[in-house]
Design a protein around this motif. Sequence first.
Motif, PDB file in Angstrom:
ATOM      1  N   THR A 219     -24.371-156.650  70.537  1.00 41.11           N
ATOM      2  CA  THR A 219     -24.067-158.080  70.407  1.00 41.11           C
ATOM      3  C   THR A 219     -23.274-158.354  69.131  1.00 41.11           C
ATOM      4  N   LEU A 220     -23.678-157.711  68.039  1.00 39.41           N
ATOM      5  CA  LEU A 220     -22.949-157.873  66.780  1.00 39.41           C
ATOM      6  C   LEU A 220     -21.531-157.336  66.897  1.00 39.41           C
ATOM      7  N   GLN A 221     -21.369-156.186  67.543  1.00 40.47           N
ATOM      8  CA  GLN A 221     -20.033-155.609  67.708  1.00 40.47           C
ATOM      9  C   GLN A 221     -19.140-156.476  68.578  1.00 40.47           C
ATOM     10  N   SER A 222     -19.728-157.187  69.527  1.00 39.82           N
ATOM     11  CA  SER A 222     -18.930-158.040  70.419  1.00 39.82           C
ATOM     12  C   SER A 222     -18.456-159.305  69.722  1.00 39.82           C
ATOM     13  N   ASN A 223     -19.233-159.801  68.786  1.00 39.76           N
ATOM     14  CA  ASN A 223     -18.929-161.096  68.174  1.00 39.76           C
ATOM     15  C   ASN A 223     -18.387-160.998  66.752  1.00 39.76           C
ATOM     16  N   TYR A 224     -18.574-159.846  66.100  1.00 32.14           N
ATOM     17  CA  TYR A 224     -18.167-159.707  64.699  1.00 32.14           C
ATOM     18  C   TYR A 224     -17.614-158.305  64.465  1.00 32.14           C
ATOM     19  N   ASN A 225     -16.981-158.127  63.323  1.00 28.90           N
ATOM     20  CA  ASN A 225     -16.707-156.785  62.833  1.00 28.90           C
ATOM     21  C   ASN A 225     -17.985-156.265  62.189  1.00 28.90           C
ATOM     22  N   LEU A 226     -18.418-155.077  62.563  1.00 26.71           N
ATOM     23  CA  LEU A 226     -19.706-154.547  62.128  1.00 26.71           C
ATOM     24  C   LEU A 226     -19.514-153.213  61.433  1.00 26.71           C
ATOM     25  N   ASP A 227     -20.210-153.049  60.315  1.00 19.05           N
ATOM     26  CA  ASP A 227     -20.178-151.769  59.603  1.00 19.05           C
ATOM     27  C   ASP A 227     -21.554-151.537  58.987  1.00 19.05           C
ATOM     28  N   THR A 228     -21.923-150.274  58.847  1.00 18.04           N
ATOM     29  CA  THR A 228     -23.186-149.931  58.197  1.00 18.04           C
ATOM     30  C   THR A 228     -22.922-149.606  56.728  1.00 18.04           C
ATOM     31  N   LEU A 229     -23.948-149.815  55.922  1.00 19.66           N
ATOM     32  CA  LEU A 229     -23.822-149.549  54.492  1.00 19.66           C
ATOM     33  C   LEU A 229     -25.153-149.028  53.973  1.00 19.66           C
ATOM     34  N   THR A 230     -25.154-147.824  53.421  1.00 17.44           N
ATOM     35  CA  THR A 230     -26.359-147.261  52.810  1.00 17.44           C
ATOM     36  C   THR A 230     -26.379-147.680  51.349  1.00 17.44           C
ATOM     37  N   ILE A 231     -27.361-148.472  50.984  1.00 17.28           N
ATOM     38  CA  ILE A 231     -27.342-149.127  49.681  1.00 17.28           C
ATOM     39  C   ILE A 231     -27.492-148.135  48.525  1.00 17.28           C
ATOM     40  N   GLN A 232     -28.220-147.024  48.743  1.00 19.74           N
ATOM     41  CA  GLN A 232     -28.427-146.072  47.643  1.00 19.74           C
ATOM     42  C   GLN A 232     -27.153-145.309  47.290  1.00 19.74           C
ATOM     43  N   THR A 233     -26.246-145.124  48.248  1.00 25.25           N
ATOM     44  CA  THR A 233     -25.065-144.290  48.022  1.00 25.25           C
ATOM     45  C   THR A 233     -23.837-145.092  47.603  1.00 25.25           C
ATOM     46  N   THR A 234     -23.972-146.399  47.470  1.00 21.62           N
ATOM     47  CA  THR A 234     -22.846-147.222  47.039  1.00 21.62           C
ATOM     48  C   THR A 234     -23.184-147.878  45.705  1.00 21.62           C
ATOM     49  N   PRO A 235     -22.229-147.935  44.756  1.00 22.16           N
ATOM     50  CA  PRO A 235     -22.538-148.506  43.438  1.00 22.16           C
ATOM     51  C   PRO A 235     -22.767-150.006  43.469  1.00 22.16           C
ATOM     52  N   TYR A 236     -22.222-150.688  44.477  1.00 20.74           N
ATOM     53  CA  TYR A 236     -22.426-152.131  44.611  1.00 20.74           C
ATOM     54  C   TYR A 236     -22.133-152.510  46.056  1.00 20.74           C
ATOM     55  N   ILE A 237     -22.555-153.706  46.449  1.00 23.96           N
ATOM     56  CA  ILE A 237     -22.299-154.187  47.809  1.00 23.96           C
ATOM     57  C   ILE A 237     -20.988-154.961  47.793  1.00 23.96           C
ATOM     58  N   PRO A 238     -19.955-154.474  48.489  1.00 25.50           N
ATOM     59  CA  PRO A 238     -18.649-155.149  48.448  1.00 25.50           C
ATOM     60  C   PRO A 238     -18.730-156.588  48.945  1.00 25.50           C
ATOM     61  N   ARG A 239     -17.958-157.436  48.316  1.00 25.80           N
ATOM     62  CA  ARG A 239     -17.912-158.847  48.718  1.00 25.80           C
ATOM     63  C   ARG A 239     -17.142-159.022  50.029  1.00 25.80           C
ATOM     64  N   ASP A 240     -16.533-157.940  50.536  1.00 26.60           N
ATOM     65  CA  ASP A 240     -15.841-158.004  51.828  1.00 26.60           C
ATOM     66  C   ASP A 240     -16.806-158.372  52.954  1.00 26.60           C
ATOM     67  N   PHE A 241     -18.078-158.036  52.773  1.00 23.15           N
ATOM     68  CA  PHE A 241     -19.081-158.368  53.789  1.00 23.15           C
ATOM     69  C   PHE A 241     -19.401-159.860  53.698  1.00 23.15           C
ATOM     70  N   ASP A 242     -19.204-160.560  54.814  1.00 24.29           N
ATOM     71  CA  ASP A 242     -19.546-161.987  54.847  1.00 24.29           C
ATOM     72  C   ASP A 242     -21.051-162.186  54.853  1.00 24.29           C
ATOM     73  N   VAL A 243     -21.759-161.304  55.562  1.00 18.28           N
ATOM     74  CA  VAL A 243     -23.224-161.357  55.629  1.00 18.28           C
ATOM     75  C   VAL A 243     -23.731-159.923  55.676  1.00 18.28           C
ATOM     76  N   ILE A 244     -24.818-159.655  54.963  1.00 19.45           N
ATOM     77  CA  ILE A 244     -25.503-158.374  55.133  1.00 19.45           C
ATOM     78  C   ILE A 244     -26.839-158.632  55.822  1.00 19.45           C
ATOM     79  N   LEU A 245     -27.242-157.684  56.658  1.00 17.34           N
ATOM     80  CA  LEU A 245     -28.420-157.879  57.496  1.00 17.34           C
ATOM     81  C   LEU A 245     -29.388-156.715  57.300  1.00 17.34           C
ATOM     82  N   PHE A 246     -30.646-157.047  57.017  1.00 17.80           N
ATOM     83  CA  PHE A 246     -31.716-156.048  56.899  1.00 17.80           C
ATOM     84  C   PHE A 246     -32.609-156.160  58.125  1.00 17.80           C
ATOM     85  N   ALA A 247     -32.679-155.087  58.909  1.00 20.29           N
ATOM     86  CA  ALA A 247     -33.459-155.086  60.146  1.00 20.29           C
ATOM     87  C   ALA A 247     -34.672-154.170  60.001  1.00 20.29           C
TER      88      ALA A 247
END
Length: 569
Positions: A219-247
Amino acid sequence: MATTIRKKYFQRAIGVILVLIGVNIAAAYIHGRWDLTAEKRYTLSNNTIQLLKKLDSPIEIEVYLKGDYPASFKQLAQATQELLEEFREYGKQNIRFTFVNPGQGLSDSARMKFLGELTAQGIMPFNMKVQEDAHDGYAEKLIFPGAMLHYKDKKTGINLLKNQGGQDPMQTMNSSESLLEYQFASAISKLQEAEKPLIGYMMGHGESLGAEVYDALTTLQSNYNLDTLTIQTTPYIPRDFDVILFAKPAAAFSDADKFKIDQYVMNGGKVMWFIDETNASLDSLQKKESFLAFDRGLNLEDLLFRYGVRINQDIIQDLQCDAVPLVVGNVGNRPQIQPLPFPMFPLLNPTGAHPIVRNMDLVLSHFSSSLDTIRNENIKKTILLTSSRTSKTMRVPAEISWTSLKVQPNTREYRKSFIPAAVLLEGKFTSLYHNHVDPAVAGPLEQASHTPVKAETDKANAMIVVSDGDLIANAISRKDGPLQMGINEYNPGYAFANKEFMLNCLEYLTGRQGIMESRNKEITLRLLDAEKVKKEKTKWQFICFAVPVGLILLFAMVFLFIRQRRFAE
């Protein structure tokens, strides 16, 4: 003399014809419309009007509500036609619509293929019982009460009939009519988007990422651009993401993880939290007769508390709940299975006070926890989902077993009402790390993001916190595989509004608040008083029959009286 009179009448007739032609030509270009209904059902919202006026290419709309349907569906078709005619008033030639009978005139194989395409576009079928002949029984007929919108090389489908669990069928149709403007305006807005918003599906803490969230991910892929992000391996969360979702994260968050989330929020990023505060799950109960539910220890309490909410270490129990199958005995050598209500699977009520949940059905949840909002003048809290009037909470740790289902619930214990389970937070958030930032953590983040650490948001921000990680999970059928979220595997004929809730939340957070204002439209259902109709039925039948006949006789008597007097003189 006679020729002069004929010429005079001829000139008058020509003049009348010319006036009528002139009036019709003027009416084609200059005309007005007045909505005299109390709830302004034929008045579009300003945002919808602006959307229609800015169309740069035609929108082709196919409405699948043509055919021999019951009166209620014909009423929905009529309301849809009236709305689209209103759309055409502002969209002009860019709004084109037709009503069609889906699959009519096609062979059986072609028809099944076409109906499959409708389902793939999200237009869900409705199984309707019809009586084809007065002497025959009822037959089932599959209809698709939806519409397909085409814009340039893109298309999308919408459902016009909204599920309303437990509602009167007339009220269901009324709710469906209320949402028509939003349904079409939202679809047109999405088709026009040059770039879809980017959603970040967060990983690294045991979040769900398998068949149990298949419907949510597709559903997310049909309505939005979707990407995964592993928080431990990235120095910060890019502002390119309009919304981040924790499931449904299952592992504890470190201070470094929380700091990245915190600074993402301080820089205007929006978050959707689907949090299970306890380890309770149906899988645990299916593997053994009982298990101990306890706190997961996610270490998010201080972060969420600073933003204005607390998820309590408890489980909501509600008499308004879903059912699960349970072996209640044996008939011969076969177990007797019966669906029994499970109070820990509450059906959450939309509050109706916000466009996200306006005119929405119940939402299915599993082992939800209660929420408390924290007093903070800078943050506005809007409760979105609650339990029913008959509910209670159970503190954890606590033992959960199948045996408890076999015991009739004591209704006197369910004294709590409307326990919050989802909340929208809006305003200027303050950082959890205000005045006590660890330089060892802040330094690498500042260097990588080229943004200084912020103590608060520059402008109003928003996030949504839901105390149930399973709310966007789907059941998995042995026969059909992953089902739609909000469907009970053992009762697959009905879908609750879990998907609609998730999409509405994301629409609001991604900046489509203007279009969502049309969800506030509510058409008043003015039904007759059934008891009064039954009591006064004979009186009104007599009035409806006698009054018209009496008026005609009275007119005839007066006419004859005047005629006699006139000719007598």
